[in-house]
Design a protein around this motif. Structure first.
Motif, PDB file in Angstrom:
ATOM      1  N   VAL A 225       0.858  -1.186   0.000  1.00 36.23           N
ATOM      2  CA  VAL A 225       0.000   0.000   0.000  1.00 36.23           C
ATOM      3  C   VAL A 225       0.892   1.233   0.000  1.00 36.23           C
ATOM      4  O   VAL A 225       1.703   1.417   0.911  1.00 36.23           O
ATOM      5  CB  VAL A 225      -0.952   0.019   1.228  1.00 36.23           C
ATOM      6  CG1 VAL A 225      -1.718   1.342   1.279  1.00 36.23           C
ATOM      7  CG2 VAL A 225      -1.927  -1.144   1.172  1.00 36.23           C
ATOM      8  N   ILE A 226       0.787   2.034  -1.054  1.00 37.02           N
ATOM      9  CA  ILE A 226       1.554   3.277  -1.120  1.00 37.02           C
ATOM     10  C   ILE A 226       0.955   4.237  -0.105  1.00 37.02           C
ATOM     11  O   ILE A 226      -0.240   4.549  -0.168  1.00 37.02           O
ATOM     12  CB  ILE A 226       1.457   3.928  -2.525  1.00 37.02           C
ATOM     13  CG1 ILE A 226       1.733   2.918  -3.630  1.00 37.02           C
ATOM     14  CG2 ILE A 226       2.364   5.155  -2.612  1.00 37.02           C
ATOM     15  CD1 ILE A 226       3.087   2.304  -3.647  1.00 37.02           C
ATOM     16  N   ALA A 227       1.773   4.696   0.835  1.00 36.62           N
ATOM     17  CA  ALA A 227       1.264   5.452   1.976  1.00 36.62           C
ATOM     18  C   ALA A 227       1.825   6.864   2.021  1.00 36.62           C
ATOM     19  O   ALA A 227       3.013   7.060   1.790  1.00 36.62           O
ATOM     20  CB  ALA A 227       1.635   4.725   3.275  1.00 36.62           C
ATOM     21  N   GLY A 228       0.986   7.823   2.327  1.00 37.86           N
ATOM     22  CA  GLY A 228       1.439   9.200   2.537  1.00 37.86           C
ATOM     23  C   GLY A 228       2.291   9.303   3.790  1.00 37.86           C
ATOM     24  O   GLY A 228       2.386   8.355   4.573  1.00 37.86           O
ATOM     25  N   PHE A 229       2.905  10.488   3.994  1.00 42.78           N
ATOM     26  CA  PHE A 229       3.864  10.647   5.082  1.00 42.78           C
ATOM     27  C   PHE A 229       3.250  11.002   6.423  1.00 42.78           C
ATOM     28  O   PHE A 229       3.898  10.973   7.441  1.00 42.78           O
ATOM     29  CB  PHE A 229       4.865  11.746   4.725  1.00 42.78           C
ATOM     30  CG  PHE A 229       6.066  11.204   4.040  1.00 42.78           C
ATOM     31  CD1 PHE A 229       6.791  10.171   4.610  1.00 42.78           C
ATOM     32  CD2 PHE A 229       6.486  11.720   2.832  1.00 42.78           C
ATOM     33  CE1 PHE A 229       7.906   9.664   3.979  1.00 42.78           C
ATOM     34  CE2 PHE A 229       7.604  11.219   2.195  1.00 42.78           C
ATOM     35  CZ  PHE A 229       8.309  10.187   2.766  1.00 42.78           C
ATOM     36  N   GLU A 230       1.985  11.403   6.393  1.00 41.19           N
ATOM     37  CA  GLU A 230       1.398  11.836   7.643  1.00 41.19           C
ATOM     38  C   GLU A 230       0.978  10.614   8.447  1.00 41.19           C
ATOM     39  O   GLU A 230       0.642   9.579   7.878  1.00 41.19           O
ATOM     40  CB  GLU A 230       0.201  12.738   7.359  1.00 41.19           C
ATOM     41  CG  GLU A 230       0.651  14.035   6.709  1.00 41.19           C
ATOM     42  CD  GLU A 230      -0.401  14.624   5.798  1.00 41.19           C
ATOM     43  OE1 GLU A 230      -1.580  14.245   5.967  1.00 41.19           O
ATOM     44  OE2 GLU A 230      -0.061  15.425   4.930  1.00 41.19           O
TER      45      GLU A 230
ATOM     46  N   ALA B  59      -1.800  21.918  -0.356  1.00 44.68           N
ATOM     47  CA  ALA B  59      -0.548  22.563   0.030  1.00 44.68           C
ATOM     48  C   ALA B  59      -0.650  23.072   1.458  1.00 44.68           C
ATOM     49  O   ALA B  59       0.242  22.855   2.283  1.00 44.68           O
ATOM     50  CB  ALA B  59      -0.233  23.707  -0.923  1.00 44.68           C
ATOM     51  N   GLU B  60      -1.780  23.706   1.778  1.00 44.74           N
ATOM     52  CA  GLU B  60      -1.922  24.260   3.117  1.00 44.74           C
ATOM     53  C   GLU B  60      -2.011  23.188   4.178  1.00 44.74           C
ATOM     54  O   GLU B  60      -1.420  23.293   5.243  1.00 44.74           O
ATOM     55  CB  GLU B  60      -3.148  25.181   3.180  1.00 44.74           C
ATOM     56  CG  GLU B  60      -2.699  26.619   3.051  1.00 44.74           C
ATOM     57  CD  GLU B  60      -3.807  27.550   2.601  1.00 44.74           C
ATOM     58  OE1 GLU B  60      -4.990  27.252   2.907  1.00 44.74           O
ATOM     59  OE2 GLU B  60      -3.481  28.550   1.951  1.00 44.74           O
ATOM     60  N   ARG B  61      -2.738  22.142   3.855  1.00 48.61           N
ATOM     61  CA  ARG B  61      -2.879  21.032   4.798  1.00 48.61           C
ATOM     62  C   ARG B  61      -1.510  20.396   5.076  1.00 48.61           C
ATOM     63  O   ARG B  61      -1.160  20.117   6.214  1.00 48.61           O
ATOM     64  CB  ARG B  61      -3.813  19.987   4.180  1.00 48.61           C
ATOM     65  CG  ARG B  61      -4.370  19.009   5.185  1.00 48.61           C
ATOM     66  CD  ARG B  61      -5.463  18.201   4.502  1.00 48.61           C
ATOM     67  NE  ARG B  61      -4.935  16.911   4.087  1.00 48.61           N
ATOM     68  CZ  ARG B  61      -5.000  15.833   4.864  1.00 48.61           C
ATOM     69  NH1 ARG B  61      -5.524  15.901   6.049  1.00 48.61           N
ATOM     70  NH2 ARG B  61      -4.514  14.689   4.442  1.00 48.61           N
ATOM     71  N   THR B  62      -0.742  20.200   4.023  1.00 50.41           N
ATOM     72  CA  THR B  62       0.572  19.583   4.190  1.00 50.41           C
ATOM     73  C   THR B  62       1.486  20.469   5.028  1.00 50.41           C
ATOM     74  O   THR B  62       2.168  19.997   5.930  1.00 50.41           O
ATOM     75  CB  THR B  62       1.212  19.327   2.807  1.00 50.41           C
ATOM     76  OG1 THR B  62       0.274  18.609   2.007  1.00 50.41           O
ATOM     77  CG2 THR B  62       2.492  18.520   2.929  1.00 50.41           C
ATOM     78  N   MET B  66       3.177  19.588   8.557  1.00 47.86           N
ATOM     79  CA  MET B  66       4.627  19.621   8.703  1.00 47.86           C
ATOM     80  C   MET B  66       5.026  20.535   9.857  1.00 47.86           C
ATOM     81  O   MET B  66       5.947  20.237  10.611  1.00 47.86           O
ATOM     82  CB  MET B  66       5.290  20.106   7.409  1.00 47.86           C
ATOM     83  CG  MET B  66       5.249  19.081   6.284  1.00 47.86           C
ATOM     84  SD  MET B  66       5.986  19.728   4.766  1.00 47.86           S
ATOM     85  CE  MET B  66       7.734  19.456   5.090  1.00 47.86           C
ATOM     86  N   ALA B  67       4.301  21.643   9.990  1.00 43.83           N
ATOM     87  CA  ALA B  67       4.607  22.577  11.077  1.00 43.83           C
ATOM     88  C   ALA B  67       4.368  21.899  12.417  1.00 43.83           C
ATOM     89  O   ALA B  67       5.174  21.970  13.336  1.00 43.83           O
ATOM     90  CB  ALA B  67       3.747  23.831  10.944  1.00 43.83           C
ATOM     91  N   LEU B  72       8.802  21.340   9.561  1.00 48.99           N
ATOM     92  CA  LEU B  72       8.764  22.479   8.657  1.00 48.99           C
ATOM     93  C   LEU B  72       9.968  23.396   8.893  1.00 48.99           C
ATOM     94  O   LEU B  72      10.628  23.833   7.955  1.00 48.99           O
ATOM     95  CB  LEU B  72       7.450  23.251   8.819  1.00 48.99           C
ATOM     96  CG  LEU B  72       7.253  24.408   7.853  1.00 48.99           C
ATOM     97  CD1 LEU B  72       7.271  23.918   6.420  1.00 48.99           C
ATOM     98  CD2 LEU B  72       5.938  25.125   8.133  1.00 48.99           C
ATOM     99  N   ALA B  73      10.259  23.651  10.170  1.00 46.36           N
ATOM    100  CA  ALA B  73      11.367  24.549  10.498  1.00 46.36           C
ATOM    101  C   ALA B  73      12.677  24.052   9.896  1.00 46.36           C
ATOM    102  O   ALA B  73      13.412  24.807   9.271  1.00 46.36           O
ATOM    103  CB  ALA B  73      11.485  24.676  12.014  1.00 46.36           C
ATOM    104  N   GLU B  74      12.920  22.746  10.065  1.00 43.95           N
ATOM    105  CA  GLU B  74      14.139  22.145   9.515  1.00 43.95           C
ATOM    106  C   GLU B  74      14.222  22.335   8.006  1.00 43.95           C
ATOM    107  O   GLU B  74      15.242  22.721   7.464  1.00 43.95           O
ATOM    108  CB  GLU B  74      14.145  20.628   9.745  1.00 43.95           C
ATOM    109  CG  GLU B  74      14.523  20.177  11.125  1.00 43.95           C
ATOM    110  CD  GLU B  74      14.159  18.702  11.321  1.00 43.95           C
ATOM    111  OE1 GLU B  74      14.397  17.909  10.400  1.00 43.95           O
ATOM    112  OE2 GLU B  74      13.629  18.369  12.395  1.00 43.95           O
ATOM    113  N   GLU B  75      13.104  22.026   7.344  1.00 40.83           N
ATOM    114  CA  GLU B  75      13.085  22.099   5.884  1.00 40.83           C
ATOM    115  C   GLU B  75      13.298  23.524   5.396  1.00 40.83           C
ATOM    116  O   GLU B  75      14.029  23.768   4.448  1.00 40.83           O
ATOM    117  CB  GLU B  75      11.750  21.564   5.337  1.00 40.83           C
ATOM    118  CG  GLU B  75      11.614  20.059   5.430  1.00 40.83           C
ATOM    119  CD  GLU B  75      12.575  19.313   4.504  1.00 40.83           C
ATOM    120  OE1 GLU B  75      12.563  19.582   3.298  1.00 40.83           O
ATOM    121  OE2 GLU B  75      13.351  18.485   5.007  1.00 40.83           O
ATOM    122  N   LEU B  76      12.640  24.470   6.091  1.00 41.76           N
ATOM    123  CA  LEU B  76      12.772  25.873   5.698  1.00 41.76           C
ATOM    124  C   LEU B  76      14.210  26.336   5.854  1.00 41.76           C
ATOM    125  O   LEU B  76      14.738  27.059   5.025  1.00 41.76           O
ATOM    126  CB  LEU B  76      11.849  26.756   6.550  1.00 41.76           C
ATOM    127  CG  LEU B  76      10.376  26.727   6.167  1.00 41.76           C
ATOM    128  CD1 LEU B  76       9.554  27.492   7.188  1.00 41.76           C
ATOM    129  CD2 LEU B  76      10.164  27.323   4.780  1.00 41.76           C
TER     130      LEU B  76
END
Ligand code: SF4
Lengths: 381, 89
Positions: A225-230, B59-62, B66-67, B72-76
């Motif tokens: 199952v391809i899974a998202g990261f969350e 985009a906003e949800r992701t 991440m935040a 998010l901080a690391e990536e930024l």
């Protein structure tokens, strides 16, 4: 500071946890391998393992690009930087990985090698443009997500007529590694790792699509199952795997429909195929030699291939003694079974690749594992 | 390093490049891997390349997730710290 972040949508997480509990047959064991280090990270950060019944176990896979690169290739990179007077450019993750005799790129740099960390292959190209009298090598690592940027850089270098840019190519492929894990005979003295299904990588699949997993799922009868990261993605995908296992199915399913399609990113695939071809075999840390599991630069682009531009000397490469990284990457050992874990080996002073990268299992255990008991009680409350 | 971060395209540049913006950081990224891209698109950025287009909601949800996950901080930081100008350090 909390060690395990709470789910934003705690309600949904609990609902999923209850569904998993209801559907997982107590008389059965479910060993689910998350291939990707990003998933390992999410599972630890959110304490997902503790939200599912005991008979559902996550087995950590080898999907950490820094972790699977064999020490010999790192030693080769050190040789390029120290012995061939090049400017070696690479992603930050690679810098602190110890090579033979614990020699990392950071140490080579301290000895005078010109090694520069880049965020993107575009930065490496810029360094080549700005230093026309120096050879600039990009030390390329990573799975299918990270390969297209390397291919684009080579095409761009050719287009611009850059003659001082080349790539030390170490890109590896996910589907052959998955097939190898289920198919490879156990090492002497090791019980083979039990895997009943795979959580497939999300961003890798966004590039290659989910079709390339179909042969492995079919031939070895393991659902994917391809899974998202969350974390909620991970839990939902675990539930999808459990259902497949209960029903005796072994299909490739896609939980991460937001980004992944069956065919993936065709343009990226075409660019990669133009510049690179499959190697007959490649060595992985932990997995050993895996047939057709990596890419090399095509002969037509030979001038951009650091392996043909520079004569690398054969070497006797060796891992740090007692580092259990190889067994951990095969899924047969846990970081806590390594004698060096947390004593000699910490993220500040890593002895093995699995402690360097945040996607490595040892780093995940170190960061979240120790406080797991307390944090989970907090989360569950 | 397999993480990818959503950002908004604010201008298109020559040579398959675009400027994306995120949390006040502006950054040139390559759009060579996308079939087509227009100003205002949300894209998933990985090692300086736009890999995919996303809807604004996605985009906003992701970003929010991440935040909350603290990544998010690391990536930024990674994105801001090694901008094209900073590549010489
Ligand atoms: S704790 Fe360190 S030495 Fe032990 S297996 Fe992990 S990386 Fe290797």
């Amino acid at each position: 500071m909390k060690y395990i972040t709470e789910f934003r949508d705690g309600k949904l997480a609990r609902k999923l946890a209850r569904a998993i509990e209801r559907e997982a047959d107590p008389g059965r064991r479910y060993h689910l391998m998350e291939f990707c280090g990003g998933h390992t990270h999410a599972i630890f950060r959110y304490g997902v393992q503790d939200l599912v019944p005991e008979n559902v176990q996550f087995v950590h896979g080898p999907g950490c690009p820094v972790c699977v690169l064999p020490v010999r290739r790192l030693d080769d990179a050190v040789e390029l930087a120290l012995g061939h007077d090049v400017i070696l450019t690479t992603y930050g993750d690679m810098m602190r990985v110890p090579g033979t005799k614990q020699k990392s790129l950071i140490r080579a740099k301290a000895e005078g090698a010109d090694i520069r960390m880049v965020y993107s292959t575009q930065d490496a190209l810029k360094i080549a443009r700005d230093n026309p009298d120096r050879q600039v090598v990009f030390f390329a690592i990573g799975f299918e997500t990270t390969t297209p940027p390397t291919a684009v850089a080579i095409l761009q270098a050719r287009h611009e007529g850059l003659t001082n840019f080349s790539v030390f190519c170490n890109h590896v492929l996910t589907p052959p590694a998955i097939a190898h894990i289920v198919n490879a005979p156990a090492e002497p003295g090791e019980t083979p790792v039990r895997i009943d299904g795979f959580l497939g990588p999300s961003h890798v699949s966004s590039v290659i699509g989910w079709a390339p997993y179909e042969p492995a799922a079919r031939d070895f009868q393991k659902p994917v199952v391809i899974a998202g990261f969350e974390p909620l993605d991970v839990m939902q995908s675990a539930l999808m795997l459990i259902r497949q296992i209960n029903e005796g199915r072994h299909e490739v399913e896609n939980q991460y429909t937001r980004v992944v399609t069956r065919d993936g990113n065709r343009k990226a695939q075409t660019l990669v195929a133009e510049v690179m071809e499959v190697r007959d075999a490649f060595e992985w840390r932990g997995l050993g030699t895996v047939p057709e599991s990596a890419l090399k630069i095509r002969a037509a682009y030979e001038t951009f291939d650091a392996e043909s531009r520079f004569a690398l000397t054969p070497k006797q490469s060796r891992e740090v003694k007692s580092c259990e990284c190889p067994a951990i990457l095969r899924g047969v050992k846990k970081p806590t079974e390594c004698r060096l874990f947390g004593t000699v080996c910490t993220p500040e002073n890593p002895m093995g690749a699995c402690m360097v990268s945040s996607e490595g299992a040892c780093a995940a255990y170190w960061t979240y594992g120790r406080k797991r008991g307390e944090a989970v009680r907090e989360t569950a409350a | 390093m397999c993480l990818a971060i959503p950002a908004r395209v604010i201008s298109l540049e020559s040579g398959d490049m675009a400027i994306v913006a995120l949390e006040g950081i502006k950054k040139p990224v390559s759009t060579a891997l996308l079939e087509e891209v227009t100003v205002g698109d949300y894209v998933l950025v990985h090692v300086g390349y736009a890999l995919h287009k996303l809807s604004e909601e996605e985009a906003e949800r992701t970003l929010q997730l991440m935040a909350e996950a603290g990544v998010l901080a690391e990536e930024l930081e990674e994105m801001a710290g090694t901008s094209l100008e900073g590549a010489e350090r």
